[in-house]
Write a protein that holds these residues in place. Structure first.
Motif, PDB file in Angstrom:
ATOM      1  N   LEU A 111       0.817  -1.218   0.000  1.00  0.00           N
ATOM      2  CA  LEU A 111       0.000   0.000   0.000  1.00  0.00           C
ATOM      3  C   LEU A 111       0.850   1.266   0.000  1.00  0.00           C
ATOM      4  CD1 LEU A 111      -2.794  -1.068   2.535  1.00  0.00           C
ATOM      5  CD2 LEU A 111      -2.859  -1.115   0.025  1.00  0.00           C
ATOM      6  N   GLY A 112       2.172   1.098  -0.031  1.00  0.00           N
ATOM      7  CA  GLY A 112       3.061   2.253  -0.069  1.00  0.00           C
ATOM      8  C   GLY A 112       3.129   2.995   1.242  1.00  0.00           C
ATOM      9  N   LEU A 113       2.906   2.290   2.346  1.00  0.00           N
ATOM     10  CA  LEU A 113       2.887   2.899   3.675  1.00  0.00           C
ATOM     11  C   LEU A 113       3.941   2.276   4.575  1.00  0.00           C
ATOM     12  CD1 LEU A 113      -0.997   2.893   4.171  1.00  0.00           C
ATOM     13  CD2 LEU A 113       0.427   4.866   3.534  1.00  0.00           C
ATOM     14  N   LYS A 114       4.407   3.033   5.550  1.00  0.00           N
ATOM     15  CA  LYS A 114       5.371   2.519   6.513  1.00  0.00           C
ATOM     16  C   LYS A 114       4.608   1.849   7.655  1.00  0.00           C
ATOM     17  CE  LYS A 114       9.141   3.860   9.605  1.00  0.00           C
ATOM     18  NZ  LYS A 114       9.981   4.986  10.112  1.00  0.00           N
ATOM     19  N   PRO A 115       4.868   0.567   7.940  1.00  0.00           N
ATOM     20  CA  PRO A 115       4.154  -0.091   9.033  1.00  0.00           C
ATOM     21  C   PRO A 115       4.588   0.448  10.390  1.00  0.00           C
ATOM     22  CG  PRO A 115       5.884  -1.522   8.182  1.00  0.00           C
ATOM     23  CD  PRO A 115       5.820  -0.338   7.260  1.00  0.00           C
ATOM     24  N   GLN A 116       3.608   0.788  11.199  1.00  0.00           N
ATOM     25  CA  GLN A 116       3.869   1.312  12.541  1.00  0.00           C
ATOM     26  C   GLN A 116       3.121   0.430  13.537  1.00  0.00           C
ATOM     27  OE1 GLN A 116       3.514   5.663  13.041  1.00  0.00           O
ATOM     28  NE2 GLN A 116       2.295   5.256  14.877  1.00  0.00           N
ATOM     29  N   PHE A 117       3.847  -0.451  14.227  1.00  0.00           N
ATOM     30  CA  PHE A 117       3.228  -1.434  15.108  1.00  0.00           C
ATOM     31  C   PHE A 117       3.107  -0.931  16.543  1.00  0.00           C
ATOM     32  CE2 PHE A 117       5.006  -4.034  11.685  1.00  0.00           C
ATOM     33  CZ  PHE A 117       3.967  -4.913  11.428  1.00  0.00           C
ATOM     34  N   GLU A 118       2.037  -1.365  17.193  1.00  0.00           N
ATOM     35  CA  GLU A 118       1.898  -1.151  18.634  1.00  0.00           C
ATOM     36  C   GLU A 118       1.298  -2.407  19.244  1.00  0.00           C
ATOM     37  OE1 GLU A 118      -0.195   1.719  21.997  1.00  0.00           O
ATOM     38  OE2 GLU A 118       0.026   2.437  19.936  1.00  0.00           O
ATOM     39  N   GLU A 119       1.985  -2.955  20.242  1.00  0.00           N
ATOM     40  CA  GLU A 119       1.509  -4.162  20.902  1.00  0.00           C
ATOM     41  C   GLU A 119       0.689  -3.797  22.138  1.00  0.00           C
ATOM     42  OE1 GLU A 119       5.011  -4.023  20.103  1.00  0.00           O
ATOM     43  OE2 GLU A 119       4.456  -4.958  18.200  1.00  0.00           O
ATOM     44  N   VAL A 120      -0.512  -4.355  22.220  1.00  0.00           N
ATOM     45  CA  VAL A 120      -1.401  -4.115  23.355  1.00  0.00           C
ATOM     46  C   VAL A 120      -2.059  -5.442  23.735  1.00  0.00           C
ATOM     47  CG1 VAL A 120      -1.869  -1.715  22.721  1.00  0.00           C
ATOM     48  CG2 VAL A 120      -3.352  -3.530  21.846  1.00  0.00           C
ATOM     49  N   SER A 121      -2.781  -5.440  24.842  1.00  0.00           N
ATOM     50  CA  SER A 121      -3.510  -6.640  25.243  1.00  0.00           C
ATOM     51  C   SER A 121      -4.625  -6.911  24.235  1.00  0.00           C
ATOM     52  CB  SER A 121      -4.104  -6.456  26.645  1.00  0.00           C
ATOM     53  OG  SER A 121      -5.020  -5.372  26.658  1.00  0.00           O
ATOM     54  N   TRP A 122      -5.087  -8.161  24.204  1.00  0.00           N
ATOM     55  CA  TRP A 122      -6.079  -8.579  23.205  1.00  0.00           C
ATOM     56  C   TRP A 122      -7.294  -7.653  23.163  1.00  0.00           C
ATOM     57  CZ3 TRP A 122      -6.844 -11.507  19.058  1.00  0.00           C
ATOM     58  CH2 TRP A 122      -8.160 -11.802  18.685  1.00  0.00           C
ATOM     59  N   GLU A 123      -7.899  -7.392  24.338  1.00  0.00           N
ATOM     60  CA  GLU A 123      -9.120  -6.586  24.351  1.00  0.00           C
ATOM     61  C   GLU A 123      -8.872  -5.163  23.866  1.00  0.00           C
ATOM     62  OE1 GLU A 123      -7.424  -6.707  28.585  1.00  0.00           O
ATOM     63  OE2 GLU A 123      -7.745  -8.103  26.912  1.00  0.00           O
ATOM     64  N   ASN A 124      -7.658  -4.657  24.081  1.00  0.00           N
ATOM     65  CA  ASN A 124      -7.346  -3.297  23.662  1.00  0.00           C
ATOM     66  C   ASN A 124      -7.077  -3.171  22.161  1.00  0.00           C
ATOM     67  OD1 ASN A 124      -7.649  -1.650  25.987  1.00  0.00           O
ATOM     68  ND2 ASN A 124      -5.797  -2.559  26.842  1.00  0.00           N
ATOM     69  N   LEU A 125      -6.968  -4.302  21.473  1.00  0.00           N
ATOM     70  CA  LEU A 125      -6.888  -4.241  20.009  1.00  0.00           C
ATOM     71  C   LEU A 125      -8.166  -3.632  19.449  1.00  0.00           C
ATOM     72  CD1 LEU A 125      -5.388  -7.763  19.203  1.00  0.00           C
ATOM     73  CD2 LEU A 125      -4.208  -5.562  19.032  1.00  0.00           C
ATOM     74  N   PHE A 126      -9.287  -4.063  19.971  1.00  0.00           N
ATOM     75  CA  PHE A 126     -10.579  -3.577  19.486  1.00  0.00           C
ATOM     76  C   PHE A 126     -10.874  -2.168  19.997  1.00  0.00           C
ATOM     77  CE2 PHE A 126     -10.608  -8.178  19.465  1.00  0.00           C
ATOM     78  CZ  PHE A 126     -10.977  -8.433  18.154  1.00  0.00           C
ATOM     79  N   VAL A 127     -10.410  -1.872  21.207  1.00  0.00           N
ATOM     80  CA  VAL A 127     -10.535  -0.501  21.718  1.00  0.00           C
ATOM     81  C   VAL A 127      -9.763   0.450  20.811  1.00  0.00           C
ATOM     82  CG1 VAL A 127      -9.967   1.042  23.638  1.00  0.00           C
ATOM     83  CG2 VAL A 127     -10.864  -1.245  24.108  1.00  0.00           C
TER      84      VAL A 127
END
Length: 324
Positions: A111-127
């Motif tokens: 997609l021509g974008l730089k991936p920017q990861f953030e690790e969180v707890s499972w429930e906070n993925l949806f938050v």
């Protein structure tokens, strides 16, 4: 056993046996990873991943909303739990690696974008999705009919789950009656929990004992409970269950089923907030990496070739809602 030694041994075993085709303190004396984080099976588990990378594809990139194109980054939420081979820590115990990270990186590249990861707890993925903190979540999320009310999905892998029990347990699981009266653990907020709850309710309606459901959010917690006999089995993703079986040598898979339950094959998908305008871009990017072969190389690298899809589907039928 240290984290790095455990991962080295597990991936070597899984690569050799094909078990993944589906689905504390360190002891210095045991902490002997192969040179530069490689093990005999050829899997690099060191922090310098030399990932398979992709190139921008205009047809897919043009589907990304203008605001995100201008920003230039794709904010990706990922689970902070260590769940090899999906997402876990490299030999430096801080760099995140695994199949989900590799696929997410390929999608962002396309997609021509730089991936920017953030690790969180499972429930906070949806938050994070709800609050628009994340543009995408690629973290073993199963398509469900309930989730489809709030999120859009572009599938990229088949979803299978497995019951794991102590070695020599002497039982198998194929249907709800097989778990009646058993103590089984699961992670909350997952499709595994939903299936297990429904099976327990079905048992009660049939005059059988319910399932005694225990909740563990960390794999290490259920490992200990399994070996101490506090639970009879754990229900989780098939790839991580197979990894643990190969690593510890103290447990076994006693049953596998689709992550969607019943006769429907479950699907794992790139997840975004509903109507964010991104799902078509994700599907186009996934289709491209499938066609150019990079997707297959990633799955092959992590022993997940048996969970490959031929094409990304947008919002396909998912795990049904619980009947009221």
């Amino acid at each position: 056993m240290s984290v790095r030694r455990s991962i080295t041994l597990a991936l070597a075993t899984l690569t050799a046996t094909g078990l993944l085709t589906a689905c504390g303190t360190s002891d210095p004396a045991a902490d002997l990873a192969a040179p530069k984080g490689h093990q005999d099976g050829g899997v690099n588990i060191g922090p310098d991943q030399d990932r398979i990378r992709g190139k921008k594809v205009a047809a897919a990139a043009d589907l990304v909303p203008e605001a995100i194109r201008k920003r230039g980054t794709l904010r990706i939420g990922a689970s902070a739990d260590a769940s090899p081979p999906l997402g876990f820590y490299a030999t430096d115990d801080k760099t995140r690696i695994g199949s989900e990270i590799d696929i997410a990186t390929l999608v962002a590249d396309t997609l021509g974008l730089k991936p920017q990861f953030e690790e969180v707890s499972w429930e906070n993925l949806f938050v994070g999705l709800d609050s628009s903190k994340f543009d995408a979540v690629l973290s073993n999320v199963t398509v469900t009919e309930e989730r489809k009310e709030k999120y859009d999905f572009a599938t990229y892998r088949l979803d299978n789950i497995a019951f794991e029990a102590k070695k020599g347990s002497g039982w198998t699981v194929k249907e709800p009656a097989d778990v009646a009266g058993k103590t089984i653990s699961v992670s909350s907020g997952t499709n595994q929990e939903k299936i297990l709850v429904e099976w327990s309710e079905e048992n009660v309606k049939a005059g059988r004992k319910p399932v005694d459901i225990k909740y563990f959010q960390k794999d290490t917690d259920y490992y200990l409970a399994l070996q101490s006999g506090r639970i009879d089995a754990h229900l989780g993703p098939s790839p991580t269950a197979a990894y643990h079986v190969a690593t510890a040598g103290q447990s076994e898979i006693i049953g596998r089923l689709s992550g969607a339950g019943g006769d429907l094959q479950g699907k794992i998908a790139a997840t975004t907030r509903k109507d964010s305008g991104l799902v078509k871009a994700y599907a186009a990017a996934i289709d491209h990496i499938v066609q150019d072969g990079s997707y297959g190389k990633v799955l092959g690298r992590w022993g997940l070739s048996g969970e490959a899809v031929e094409k990304s589907e947008i919002n396909p039928p998912g795990l049904p809602k619980t009947k009221s």
